[in-house]
Scaffold this active site. Sequence first.
Site, PDB file in Angstrom:
ATOM      1  CG  ASP A 122     -67.025-128.133-128.723  1.00 32.42           C
ATOM      2  OD1 ASP A 122     -66.196-127.153-129.272  1.00 32.42           O
ATOM      3  OD2 ASP A 122     -67.802-128.773-129.584  1.00 32.42           O
ATOM      4  CB  ALA A 123     -65.067-123.746-124.366  1.00 27.51           C
ATOM      5  CE  LYS A 124     -66.928-125.283-132.097  1.00 31.46           C
ATOM      6  NZ  LYS A 124     -67.751-126.080-131.196  1.00 31.46           N
ATOM      7  NE  ARG A 125     -65.145-119.482-123.246  1.00 29.11           N
ATOM      8  CZ  ARG A 125     -66.318-119.978-123.287  1.00 29.11           C
ATOM      9  NH1 ARG A 125     -66.820-120.604-124.296  1.00 29.11           N
ATOM     10  NH2 ARG A 125     -66.905-120.011-122.145  1.00 29.11           N
ATOM     11  CB  THR A 149     -62.361-126.563-128.738  1.00 28.34           C
ATOM     12  OG1 THR A 149     -63.502-126.074-128.390  1.00 28.34           O
ATOM     13  CG2 THR A 149     -62.630-128.294-129.054  1.00 28.34           C
TER      14      THR A 149
END
Length: 270
Positions: A94-97, A121
């Site tokens: 869950d890094a939302k890159r 993510t």
Amino acid sequence: MTTDQLVKEIKRKQSFLCIGLDVDLNIIPERLLKEEDPIFAFNKAIIDATHQLCVAYKPNTAFYEAYGIKGWQALEKTIDYLNENYPEIFTIADAKRGDIGNTSTMYAKAFFEDLAFDSVTVAPYMGKDSVEPFLAFKNKHTILLALTSNQGAFDFQTKTVENQELYKQVLETSKTWNNSENLMYVVGATKAEYLAEIREIIPDSFLLVPGVGAQGGNLQDVCKYGMNDSVGLLINSSRGIIYASKGNNFALAAANKAAELQKEMKAILG
């Protein structure tokens, strides 16, 4: 891991539970702070106690990056432990890159090749060329932020642009990208009433649904509107499970909370 393998595991365990490993050293049991690597010690205990009850784990990378190199090493040890001991588990970074092409390629290599996560993510705001580098990796999944569970989601995601809400445009447009079959989507459990319309646009895709538990999302509503023929849901709970107890029985308490959700899921699947 392929989608078919994930579905097979969901059916085997009668669970579509994802557990978020968001480790805060201010909250974990005090005795673990004496360990050489408190973060990994906590994660290992939680994983060993709950792996039979869930099909996925989702470390939020912010909770590791905040502790510098030691935090990143703990993340690496955690994913290595999962891949070596519980390879049937679906893993989510869950890094939302999300950035322009070359940068996204390097982000993807970091999580898919170096750390060997199954998925990551990604934020869609910068568009096609920021997401397609992630989609190029075979048997890896890109989980696109579509409609999130936070209050600020209404700032942009639900705004109407050219007679359609922005999050719906994200869903529609993403289907045209190369290797879009590797896409999954984040839809918050607190937005369960939106799921029926979302399923009209992406009927077959997996949805990662955070917000059940501590954020107040309702499992029954999510399943009513969001489940498809292949289940198509990964329901995430983080704080509600891993911090069920701050005492020495924290792993058992986490397992008990996970078992409650798994029992509900088994009944729904039945």
